[in-house]
Motif scaffolding. Structure first.
Motif, PDB file in Angstrom:
ATOM      1  N   ALA A  14     -60.141   7.526 -11.333  1.00 37.33           N
ATOM      2  CA  ALA A  14     -59.390   8.721 -11.719  1.00 37.33           C
ATOM      3  C   ALA A  14     -57.942   8.667 -11.256  1.00 37.33           C
ATOM      4  N   VAL A  15     -57.704   8.199 -10.030  1.00 38.16           N
ATOM      5  CA  VAL A  15     -56.350   8.293  -9.480  1.00 38.16           C
ATOM      6  C   VAL A  15     -55.484   7.070  -9.772  1.00 38.16           C
ATOM      7  N   VAL A  16     -56.069   6.015 -10.354  1.00 35.46           N
ATOM      8  CA  VAL A  16     -55.229   4.897 -10.806  1.00 35.46           C
ATOM      9  C   VAL A  16     -55.162   4.868 -12.332  1.00 35.46           C
ATOM     10  N   SER A  17     -55.626   5.922 -12.975  1.00 37.13           N
ATOM     11  CA  SER A  17     -55.609   6.001 -14.429  1.00 37.13           C
ATOM     12  C   SER A  17     -54.185   6.198 -14.942  1.00 37.13           C
ATOM     13  N   GLN A  18     -54.020   5.984 -16.234  1.00 32.94           N
ATOM     14  CA  GLN A  18     -52.698   6.159 -16.842  1.00 32.94           C
ATOM     15  C   GLN A  18     -52.149   7.567 -16.636  1.00 32.94           C
ATOM     16  N   PRO A  19     -52.942   8.639 -16.836  1.00 35.52           N
ATOM     17  CA  PRO A  19     -52.394   9.983 -16.604  1.00 35.52           C
ATOM     18  C   PRO A  19     -51.906  10.193 -15.179  1.00 35.52           C
ATOM     19  N   ALA A  20     -52.661   9.663 -14.189  1.00 34.74           N
ATOM     20  CA  ALA A  20     -52.246   9.831 -12.793  1.00 34.74           C
ATOM     21  C   ALA A  20     -50.946   9.090 -12.517  1.00 34.74           C
ATOM     22  N   LEU A  21     -50.845   7.868 -13.011  1.00 30.24           N
ATOM     23  CA  LEU A  21     -49.620   7.084 -12.833  1.00 30.24           C
ATOM     24  C   LEU A  21     -48.434   7.766 -13.506  1.00 30.24           C
ATOM     25  N   ALA A  22     -48.657   8.306 -14.691  1.00 30.29           N
ATOM     26  CA  ALA A  22     -47.575   8.990 -15.397  1.00 30.29           C
ATOM     27  C   ALA A  22     -47.126  10.236 -14.634  1.00 30.29           C
ATOM     28  N   ASP A  23     -48.079  10.941 -14.008  1.00 31.11           N
ATOM     29  CA  ASP A  23     -47.720  12.116 -13.208  1.00 31.11           C
ATOM     30  C   ASP A  23     -46.838  11.723 -12.020  1.00 31.11           C
ATOM     31  N   VAL A  24     -47.184  10.625 -11.359  1.00 29.68           N
ATOM     32  CA  VAL A  24     -46.360  10.155 -10.245  1.00 29.68           C
ATOM     33  C   VAL A  24     -44.970   9.779 -10.745  1.00 29.68           C
ATOM     34  N   ALA A  25     -44.919   9.099 -11.885  1.00 31.61           N
ATOM     35  CA  ALA A  25     -43.626   8.715 -12.450  1.00 31.61           C
ATOM     36  C   ALA A  25     -42.767   9.937 -12.742  1.00 31.61           C
ATOM     37  N   ARG A  26     -43.391  11.004 -13.219  1.00 32.20           N
ATOM     38  CA  ARG A  26     -42.632  12.231 -13.515  1.00 32.20           C
ATOM     39  C   ARG A  26     -42.126  12.887 -12.232  1.00 32.20           C
ATOM     40  N   LEU A  27     -42.903  12.821 -11.164  1.00 33.69           N
ATOM     41  CA  LEU A  27     -42.449  13.358  -9.883  1.00 33.69           C
ATOM     42  C   LEU A  27     -41.166  12.667  -9.424  1.00 33.69           C
ATOM     43  N   LEU A  28     -41.055  11.391  -9.745  1.00 33.76           N
ATOM     44  CA  LEU A  28     -39.880  10.603  -9.359  1.00 33.76           C
ATOM     45  C   LEU A  28     -38.762  10.691 -10.395  1.00 33.76           C
ATOM     46  N   ASN A  29     -39.003  11.410 -11.500  1.00 33.00           N
ATOM     47  CA  ASN A  29     -38.057  11.422 -12.629  1.00 33.00           C
ATOM     48  C   ASN A  29     -37.766  10.002 -13.116  1.00 33.00           C
ATOM     49  N   LEU A  30     -38.829   9.188 -13.114  1.00 32.54           N
ATOM     50  CA  LEU A  30     -38.657   7.783 -13.464  1.00 32.54           C
ATOM     51  C   LEU A  30     -38.236   7.594 -14.918  1.00 32.54           C
ATOM     52  N   GLY A  31     -38.684   8.494 -15.775  1.00 30.60           N
ATOM     53  CA  GLY A  31     -38.398   8.342 -17.197  1.00 30.60           C
ATOM     54  C   GLY A  31     -36.917   8.273 -17.521  1.00 30.60           C
ATOM     55  N   ARG A  32     -36.123   9.058 -16.829  1.00 32.22           N
ATOM     56  CA  ARG A  32     -34.692   9.082 -17.138  1.00 32.22           C
ATOM     57  C   ARG A  32     -33.989   7.789 -16.721  1.00 32.22           C
ATOM     58  N   HIS A  33     -34.638   7.001 -15.861  1.00 40.28           N
ATOM     59  CA  HIS A  33     -34.031   5.765 -15.382  1.00 40.28           C
ATOM     60  C   HIS A  33     -34.458   4.537 -16.184  1.00 40.28           C
ATOM     61  N   LEU A  34     -35.390   4.691 -17.130  1.00 35.53           N
ATOM     62  CA  LEU A  34     -35.906   3.536 -17.852  1.00 35.53           C
ATOM     63  C   LEU A  34     -34.854   2.902 -18.743  1.00 35.53           C
ATOM     64  N   ASN A  35     -34.918   1.583 -18.836  1.00 28.52           N
ATOM     65  CA  ASN A  35     -34.100   0.825 -19.773  1.00 28.52           C
ATOM     66  C   ASN A  35     -34.936   0.569 -21.021  1.00 28.52           C
ATOM     67  N   LEU A  36     -34.577   1.238 -22.116  1.00 27.13           N
ATOM     68  CA  LEU A  36     -35.377   1.202 -23.337  1.00 27.13           C
ATOM     69  C   LEU A  36     -34.526   0.820 -24.540  1.00 27.13           C
ATOM     70  N   ALA A  37     -35.183   0.235 -25.537  1.00 28.23           N
ATOM     71  CA  ALA A  37     -34.531   0.057 -26.831  1.00 28.23           C
ATOM     72  C   ALA A  37     -34.312   1.432 -27.461  1.00 28.23           C
ATOM     73  N   ARG A  38     -33.315   1.519 -28.320  1.00 31.34           N
ATOM     74  CA  ARG A  38     -33.003   2.798 -28.957  1.00 31.34           C
ATOM     75  C   ARG A  38     -34.212   3.365 -29.697  1.00 31.34           C
ATOM     76  N   SER A  39     -34.984   2.507 -30.348  1.00 35.45           N
ATOM     77  CA  SER A  39     -36.141   2.983 -31.104  1.00 35.45           C
ATOM     78  C   SER A  39     -37.159   3.650 -30.195  1.00 35.45           C
ATOM     79  N   GLU A  40     -37.388   3.077 -29.001  1.00 29.57           N
ATOM     80  CA  GLU A  40     -38.330   3.674 -28.057  1.00 29.57           C
ATOM     81  C   GLU A  40     -37.788   4.998 -27.512  1.00 29.57           C
ATOM     82  N   GLU A  41     -36.502   5.029 -27.220  1.00 30.94           N
ATOM     83  CA  GLU A  41     -35.915   6.253 -26.685  1.00 30.94           C
ATOM     84  C   GLU A  41     -35.973   7.372 -27.716  1.00 30.94           C
TER      85      GLU A  41
END
Length: 226
Positions: free
Chosen positions: A77-104
């Motif tokens: 449960a705690v290493v699942s994708q939803p749990a990892l994504a929740d941790v990433a959101r706590l860190l505001n990791l999404g705004r720091h990602l290097n993405l192709a324009r299509s993904e963004e």
């Protein structure tokens, strides 16, 4: 497309200042922007293993009287994708990602799959830059609240599906093998789960039990629409 947010803000949230800033950049770089070893895919592979060790240690210490089964369900449960994504959101990791324009443009900065992959890659980068204790300290700080949020072990999917069916007066779930591929020493099983009123679902696994669990998860997802 590279994010323009200050990396210092992210390092502060992480609790570690990188000696090798290139490691952090690689952890944040999705394969849509740079394919191959320049992306975070290799780091994701390593980070998954470091995370697993950290979470297993936390669970082993937090629940000294539990047997392997409940511990394994907590772990999943705690290493699942939803749990990892929740941790990433706590860190505001999404705004720091290097993405192709299509993904963004497609909402990649809040995509659970991209966030969870980047979170695992970040753990690997911490391990490579600061050593195991730095990485495990990060895991302990961010995952301990997830573990303590629900002190009852989650039910496995087959048990949850059976209880759903019984609670509605339906027949018990049925499972059958519908396929088997691969060499005899490493087969991949395809199992079908069937429940009255839900239909059936098929899933693969390296054991019959794993494939049954995966098929049960697919059927449980359908109960949300009923």
């Amino acid at each position: 497309m590279s994010a323009e947010w200050p990396r210092g803000d992210l390092e502060k949230a992480i609790g570690h200042r990188f000696s090798d800033s290139a490691l952090l950049e690689r952890a944040l770089t999705h394969s849509s922007l740079i394919s191959g070893i320049g992306s975070n895919e290799r780091l994701e592979f390593l980070g998954d293993r470091v995370l697993g060790l950290g979470v297993a240690e936390l669970l082993y210490q937090r629940f000294p009287d539990e047997e392997e089964g409940p511990l394994a369900r907590r772990f999943a449960a705690v290493v699942s994708q939803p749990a990892l994504a929740d941790v990433a959101r706590l860190l505001n990791l999404g705004r720091h990602l290097n993405l192709a324009r299509s993904e963004e443009d497609g909402g990649g900065r809040d995509n659970p799959a991209l966030l969870s992959d980047a979170c695992e890659a970040l753990i690997a980068a911490l391990y490579l830059d600061g050593g195991m204790e730095v990485a495990l300290t990060f895991v302990r700080r961010l995952w301990a609240p997830l573990i303590d949020a629900d002190l009852s072990p989650p039910k496995d999917a087959k048990t949850a599906l059976q209880e759903w069916a019984q609670g509605r007066g339906k027949s018990l779930p049925q499972y059958r093998e519908v396929g088997r591929d691969g060499p005899s020493h490493a087969p991949v099983f395809t199992m079908e789960a069937c429940v009255e009123g839900l239909g059936q679902a098929r899933a693969n696994g390296t054991s019959k039990r794993a494939a049954e669990q995966a098929a049960a998860v697919l059927l449980l997802n359908q109960t949300e629409d009923l």
